[in-house]
Design a protein around this motif. Structure first.
Motif, PDB file in Angstrom:
ATOM      1  N   GLU A 201     -15.772  20.480 -72.242  1.00  0.00           N
ATOM      2  CA  GLU A 201     -17.227  20.422 -72.113  1.00  0.00           C
ATOM      3  C   GLU A 201     -17.694  19.001 -71.813  1.00  0.00           C
ATOM      4  OE1 GLU A 201     -21.191  22.245 -72.454  1.00  0.00           O
ATOM      5  OE2 GLU A 201     -19.180  22.763 -71.760  1.00  0.00           O
TER       6      GLU A 201
ATOM      7  N   ALA B 166     -21.186  29.679 -77.704  1.00  0.00           N
ATOM      8  CA  ALA B 166     -21.012  30.835 -76.816  1.00  0.00           C
ATOM      9  C   ALA B 166     -19.736  30.715 -76.001  1.00  0.00           C
ATOM     10  CB  ALA B 166     -22.224  30.969 -75.897  1.00  0.00           C
TER      11      ALA B 166
ATOM     12  N   ASP C 202     -25.359  21.180 -75.982  1.00  0.00           N
ATOM     13  CA  ASP C 202     -26.136  22.131 -76.763  1.00  0.00           C
ATOM     14  C   ASP C 202     -25.187  22.940 -77.639  1.00  0.00           C
ATOM     15  OD1 ASP C 202     -28.842  23.751 -77.022  1.00  0.00           O
ATOM     16  OD2 ASP C 202     -27.229  25.224 -76.754  1.00  0.00           O
TER      17      ASP C 202
ATOM     18  N   GLN D 237     -24.839  26.701 -76.739  1.00  0.00           N
ATOM     19  CA  GLN D 237     -24.022  26.946 -75.551  1.00  0.00           C
ATOM     20  C   GLN D 237     -22.545  26.724 -75.844  1.00  0.00           C
ATOM     21  OE1 GLN D 237     -25.566  24.453 -72.430  1.00  0.00           O
ATOM     22  NE2 GLN D 237     -27.476  25.623 -72.219  1.00  0.00           N
TER      23      GLN D 237
END
Length: 376
Positions: free
Chosen positions: A122, A15, A9, A12
């Motif tokens: 990630e 962030a 995402d 995300q």
């Protein structure tokens, strides 16, 4: 495995990336780089890694080596190699703050190469959460000094690469979004002119200006540039008092060539500039060098695999050799299959307009995850 089902995402990711970009980490500020290593360490541990902190040397910050649980831990696998230092001094956030404008995200070091490094973590995290084990064990190595030629960690990178079958380098993508499968050779030089001081108004004729001598040499050096080997003077420091004839001036030069023979010839021409003339001593010293990395058949096979993954995601991945050296120069020149510049798309790296394209975040995270799952 369907890459889209991993649930990357962009919101995300942004962030998580924001604290990285707002932790300024210029190469020459070891404490700042170590603070950045702290942030990366936290995210690596949160993704399931076991961490080894490696102290810095030669005045640079430390490094982080992370390994992830795997049934074949300790066997040759995949090395993800990245750097967390940037060219932007502390305080750049005042003029280049983290901000989002449409499809662009701005900030010092966001393109080169914090976003790519963050996406690598990630990708590993999302694979673990989905219960997917990569065919090969994965190691992440973050280093502190790539922007100045990797003088303190080249041996560390090369030793880690020798333990692995493949190297992935999430440097920013090429201008067309492509990967890099080879890099040009790069050499750096330190110049020093030593003159004779005198009072600039009372006894000007008694002095021998180091700055003037350096200025003449700079014109001579940049005139050496040919299509095969370029020379660029990027740093000049000289003088302290305007009313004194300067007795010392220093500079730094970057040279790049597509072939090692051309760089070797350029090095020879640069070193030949050392001389003593007109009361000024001029010295040229060669510093760090990145070797030519020419793509092997194994590296091109990695690219073919990456292109197949990209097609599944929905884009075409080009490739080619490039300037602007990276630590991929070292691993590729060693003969270890290396795929470079598979990080984010963006523009303006090393400038006060540095930004990434937000629509490349999920795309490149999926590309990294796909490579981790396909390399065997």
């Amino acid at each position: 495995m369907v890459l889209a089902e991993l649930g990357f995402d962009a919101g995300q990711i942004l962030a998580g990336l924001k604290p990285w970009v707002e932790c300024e980490s210029p190469t020459y500020d070891a404490a700042a780089v170590d603070r950045m290593m702290d942030l990366a360490t936290y995210d690596l541990v949160a993704a399931g890694a076991t961490i080894e902190r490696i102290p810095g040397r030669m005045g640079f910050g430390g490094s982080v080596r992370a390994t992830f649980p795997h049934k074949s831990a300790g066997e040759p696998g995949i090395l993800i190699s990245g750097h967390l230092d940037t060219v932007h001094p502390v305080g750049t956030l005042d003029v280049l703050p983290w901000r989002i404008d449409g499809n662009k995200c701005f900030g010092p070091g966001v393109m080169d190469m914090k976003a790519g490094n963050y996406l690598a973590i990630e990708a590993v995290r999302k694979l673990a959460l989905a219960g997917h084990e990569t065919p090969l064990p994965v190691t992440v190595l973050f280093t502190p000094d790539e922007e100045v030629g990797t003088p303190s960690t080249r041996e560390l990178i090369e030793m880690e690469a020798r333990k692995n079958k493949y190297v992935l380098v999430p440097e920013p993508a090429s201008a067309d979004g492509g990967a890099v499968t080879g890099r040009y050779a790069i050499a750096r030089f330190h110049l020093k002119a030593k003159g004779k001081p005198s009072h600039a108004s009372w006894a000007l004729e008694d002095g021998r200006s180091a700055i003037a001598a350096m200025a003449r040499k700079i014109l001579q050096i940049e005139a050496l540039t040919t299509p095969d080997c370029t020379f660029s003077v990027g740093v000049v420091k000289g003088g302290q008092w305007v009313n004194c004839v300067s007795s010392l001036c220093e500079a730094e030069v970057l040279s790049m060539a597509k072939r090692q023979a051309d760089l070797d010839d350029g090095v020879e021409r640069m070193l030949a500039l050392s001389e003593e003339a007109g009361g000024v001593v001029f010295e040229v010293t060669q510093s760090v060098t990145r070797p030519v990395w020419e793509p092997s058949s194994e590296t091109l096979a990695m690219y073919d695999l990456a292109r197949d993954v990209a097609k599944e995601i929905g884009f075409d991945l080009t490739h080619g050799s490039a300037g602007g050296g990276s630590d991929g120069n070292f691993t590729g020149a060693m003969g270890i299959p290396t795929l470079d510049s598979i990080g984010v798309r963006g523009h303006g790296l090393h400038t006060l307009d540095e930004h990434i394209y937000i629509d490349s975040l999920v795309e490149r995270a999926q590309l990294m995850a796909g490579m981790l799952m396909r390399l065997a």
